[in-house]
Design an enzyme around this catalytic site. Sequence first.
Site, PDB file in Angstrom:
ATOM      1  N   PHE A  37       5.613   7.555  10.495  1.00 27.55           N
ATOM      2  CA  PHE A  37       4.523   7.608  11.506  1.00 27.55           C
ATOM      3  C   PHE A  37       5.010   8.180  12.629  1.00 27.55           C
ATOM      4  O   PHE A  37       5.951   8.297  13.313  1.00 27.55           O
ATOM      5  CB  PHE A  37       4.176   6.203  11.331  1.00 27.55           C
ATOM      6  CG  PHE A  37       3.840   5.649  10.106  1.00 27.55           C
ATOM      7  CD1 PHE A  37       2.465   5.813   9.450  1.00 27.55           C
ATOM      8  CD2 PHE A  37       4.583   4.787   9.486  1.00 27.55           C
ATOM      9  CE1 PHE A  37       2.227   5.319   8.297  1.00 27.55           C
ATOM     10  CE2 PHE A  37       4.383   4.521   8.140  1.00 27.55           C
ATOM     11  CZ  PHE A  37       3.140   4.590   7.599  1.00 27.55           C
ATOM     12  N   ALA A  85       0.786  -1.157  -0.057  1.00 26.34           N
ATOM     13  CA  ALA A  85       0.049   0.019   0.025  1.00 26.34           C
ATOM     14  C   ALA A  85       1.033   1.299   0.089  1.00 26.34           C
ATOM     15  O   ALA A  85       1.888   1.150   0.523  1.00 26.34           O
ATOM     16  CB  ALA A  85      -0.901   0.072   1.170  1.00 26.34           C
ATOM     17  N   TYR A 130      -6.356   8.051   1.559  1.00 31.78           N
ATOM     18  CA  TYR A 130      -5.881   6.542   1.895  1.00 31.78           C
ATOM     19  C   TYR A 130      -7.255   6.061   2.368  1.00 31.78           C
ATOM     20  O   TYR A 130      -7.340   4.838   1.986  1.00 31.78           O
ATOM     21  CB  TYR A 130      -4.798   6.749   2.925  1.00 31.78           C
ATOM     22  CG  TYR A 130      -4.441   5.387   3.519  1.00 31.78           C
ATOM     23  CD1 TYR A 130      -3.815   4.520   3.058  1.00 31.78           C
ATOM     24  CD2 TYR A 130      -5.108   5.260   5.002  1.00 31.78           C
ATOM     25  CE1 TYR A 130      -3.519   3.565   3.797  1.00 31.78           C
ATOM     26  CE2 TYR A 130      -4.871   3.899   5.642  1.00 31.78           C
ATOM     27  CZ  TYR A 130      -4.005   3.264   5.013  1.00 31.78           C
ATOM     28  OH  TYR A 130      -3.678   2.051   5.509  1.00 31.78           O
ATOM     29  N   GLU A 138      -8.803   3.254   9.528  1.00 30.01           N
ATOM     30  CA  GLU A 138      -9.020   4.706   8.820  1.00 30.01           C
ATOM     31  C   GLU A 138     -10.114   4.653   8.124  1.00 30.01           C
ATOM     32  O   GLU A 138     -10.737   5.580   8.024  1.00 30.01           O
ATOM     33  CB  GLU A 138      -7.726   4.894   7.754  1.00 30.01           C
ATOM     34  CG  GLU A 138      -6.520   5.471   8.510  1.00 30.01           C
ATOM     35  CD  GLU A 138      -6.904   6.729   9.193  1.00 30.01           C
ATOM     36  OE1 GLU A 138      -7.412   7.762   8.358  1.00 30.01           O
ATOM     37  OE2 GLU A 138      -6.792   7.268  10.282  1.00 30.01           O
ATOM     38  N   SER A 176      -8.133  -1.425   7.119  1.00 26.95           N
ATOM     39  CA  SER A 176      -7.743  -0.190   8.158  1.00 26.95           C
ATOM     40  C   SER A 176      -8.725   0.495   8.841  1.00 26.95           C
ATOM     41  O   SER A 176      -9.872   0.920   8.441  1.00 26.95           O
ATOM     42  CB  SER A 176      -6.811   0.796   7.235  1.00 26.95           C
ATOM     43  OG  SER A 176      -6.894   1.821   8.153  1.00 26.95           O
TER      44      SER A 176
HETATM   45  N1  GDD Z   1       2.534  11.083  10.719  1.00 27.78           N
HETATM   46  C1  GDD Z   1       2.449  12.198  12.010  1.00 27.78           C
HETATM   47  N2  GDD Z   1       3.391  12.862  11.811  1.00 27.78           N
HETATM   48  N3  GDD Z   1       1.127  12.260  12.299  1.00 27.78           N
HETATM   49  C2  GDD Z   1       1.289  13.333  13.130  1.00 27.78           C
HETATM   50  C3  GDD Z   1       2.214  14.054  13.441  1.00 27.78           C
HETATM   51  C4  GDD Z   1       3.434  14.185  12.678  1.00 27.78           C
HETATM   52  O1  GDD Z   1       4.376  15.036  12.762  1.00 27.78           O
HETATM   53  N4  GDD Z   1       1.845  15.100  14.368  1.00 27.78           N
HETATM   54  C5  GDD Z   1       0.358  14.529  14.724  1.00 27.78           C
HETATM   55  N5  GDD Z   1       0.325  13.459  13.787  1.00 27.78           N
HETATM   56  C6  GDD Z   1      -1.002  12.803  14.250  1.00 27.78           C
HETATM   57  C7  GDD Z   1      -1.779  12.603  12.786  1.00 27.78           C
HETATM   58  O2  GDD Z   1      -2.625  13.826  12.480  1.00 27.78           O
HETATM   59  C8  GDD Z   1      -2.895  11.527  13.394  1.00 27.78           C
HETATM   60  O3  GDD Z   1      -3.986  12.020  13.684  1.00 27.78           O
HETATM   61  C9  GDD Z   1      -2.085  10.544  14.407  1.00 27.78           C
HETATM   62  O4  GDD Z   1      -0.886  11.385  14.761  1.00 27.78           O
HETATM   63  C10 GDD Z   1      -1.351   9.350  13.796  1.00 27.78           C
HETATM   64  O5  GDD Z   1      -0.748   9.466  12.483  1.00 27.78           O
HETATM   65  P1  GDD Z   1       0.014   8.377  11.968  1.00 27.78           P
HETATM   66  O6  GDD Z   1       0.978   7.961  13.220  1.00 27.78           O
HETATM   67  O7  GDD Z   1       0.734   9.050  10.554  1.00 27.78           O
HETATM   68  O8  GDD Z   1      -0.826   6.909  11.542  1.00 27.78           O
HETATM   69  P2  GDD Z   1      -2.420   7.130  10.935  1.00 27.78           P
HETATM   70  O9  GDD Z   1      -3.400   6.952  12.246  1.00 27.78           O
HETATM   71  O10 GDD Z   1      -2.781   8.261  10.250  1.00 27.78           O
HETATM   72  O11 GDD Z   1      -2.443   5.882   9.943  1.00 27.78           O
HETATM   73  C11 GDD Z   1      -1.653   4.761  10.447  1.00 27.78           C
HETATM   74  O12 GDD Z   1      -2.836   3.741  10.971  1.00 27.78           O
HETATM   75  C12 GDD Z   1      -3.642   3.207  10.104  1.00 27.78           C
HETATM   76  C13 GDD Z   1      -4.648   2.439  10.952  1.00 27.78           C
HETATM   77  O13 GDD Z   1      -5.759   3.152  11.330  1.00 27.78           O
HETATM   78  C14 GDD Z   1      -0.962   4.064   9.036  1.00 27.78           C
HETATM   79  O14 GDD Z   1      -0.316   3.012   9.546  1.00 27.78           O
HETATM   80  C15 GDD Z   1      -2.030   3.395   8.070  1.00 27.78           C
HETATM   81  O15 GDD Z   1      -1.364   2.980   7.081  1.00 27.78           O
HETATM   82  C16 GDD Z   1      -2.956   2.666   9.097  1.00 27.78           C
HETATM   83  O16 GDD Z   1      -4.003   2.154   8.085  1.00 27.78           O
END
Ligand code: GDD
Length: 332
Positions: free
Chosen positions: A191, A86, A152, A131, A129
Amino acid sequence: MQKVAFITGVNGQDGSYLAELLLEKDYEVYGLLRRSSSPLHSNWRLDQIKTGRERLHLRYGDVTDGVSLRQQIEEIQPDEVYNLAAQSDVGISFGVAEQTAEVTGLGALRVLEAIRAAAPQAKFYQASSSEMFGLSAPPQNEDTRFHPRSPYGCAKTYAHHVTVNYREAYGIFAASGILFNHESPRRGENFVTRKITKAVAAIAAGWQDELRLGNLEAKRDWGFAGDYAEAMWLMLQQSEPADYVIGTGEAHSVRDFCELAFAEVGLDWQNYVRHDPKLKRPADVDCLVADASKAYQILGWKPQLSFEQLVAEMVRSDQQLLRDYQLNSLDG
Ligand code: GDD
């Protein structure tokens, strides 16, 4: 008889844990790799696998290339196919919406079509996911309405629906694992969890002064990726294909994650974390909390690592990586 598995996205976090698990179970494992100009670096996670490496076979291909998928599946004749490939970065998906739809959405369709044409008896796992739930209120389970909040999330929702459709229309054993956030020392640095633990290690070592983050209030149900690989495998060992939510049932905010991670090295997060509005997404998901009771009952699955253990393990690993890097620089 020895089983054969085919994994797309084998060199990602989940692919590496799943390959490791299947090799320990004596599978022959074929992994699909996208050609990259730096192949050694892109396989750093697979390099950590110790058991059964001789049964791990990497093949070039791409989920945007249906011909390559069909050729591989025809030749390999897998018992189980895990579609983990993905464009998985939610924030980035706003900037590459079309590519995300191609890879994350249509990719699943192409794998299913290849199975239908070349190995219809193979069992299929789709990496869905949390999401997909987006704005729907927590806790979320298999009956919760989808309301994705990003390109996504929309692409994953399409892939989930097409998985269910191929199960119903063609009788393919197609299971959809709706996984909530899962992390580990093998997590990509884009992430938020890994971004935080990497920064904590660098700040503790005096290499970095601050950490810039976007939305600190977002809450996620964070589990350990190794535990989630077990759930994927269990889904394909059932007599009937189905959808399963996988998560811990506990939510923590990005702020909580920071607090705990900095406390691991004896620091107060508030002295280092800076809010950066540029890192906010056009639309975000406020709160994801899994109701995974179906998986607990039917699969007999339970997460093993606690949130506190996960954070501590990720910080420790990033500190070790930094020490190794320092030693290598001295040697060099
Ligand atoms: N990446 C990132 N970077 N996220 C941030 C930041 C930053 O600097 N600051 C705050 N966040 C917040 C994002 O806005 C989001 O609300 C939360 O942290 C988590 O972000 P991510 O770690 O990027 O993960 P995600 O929840 O958006 O998505 C992940 O989880 C999904 C399952 O629910 C990914 O792994 C996806 O591929 C997966 O499907």
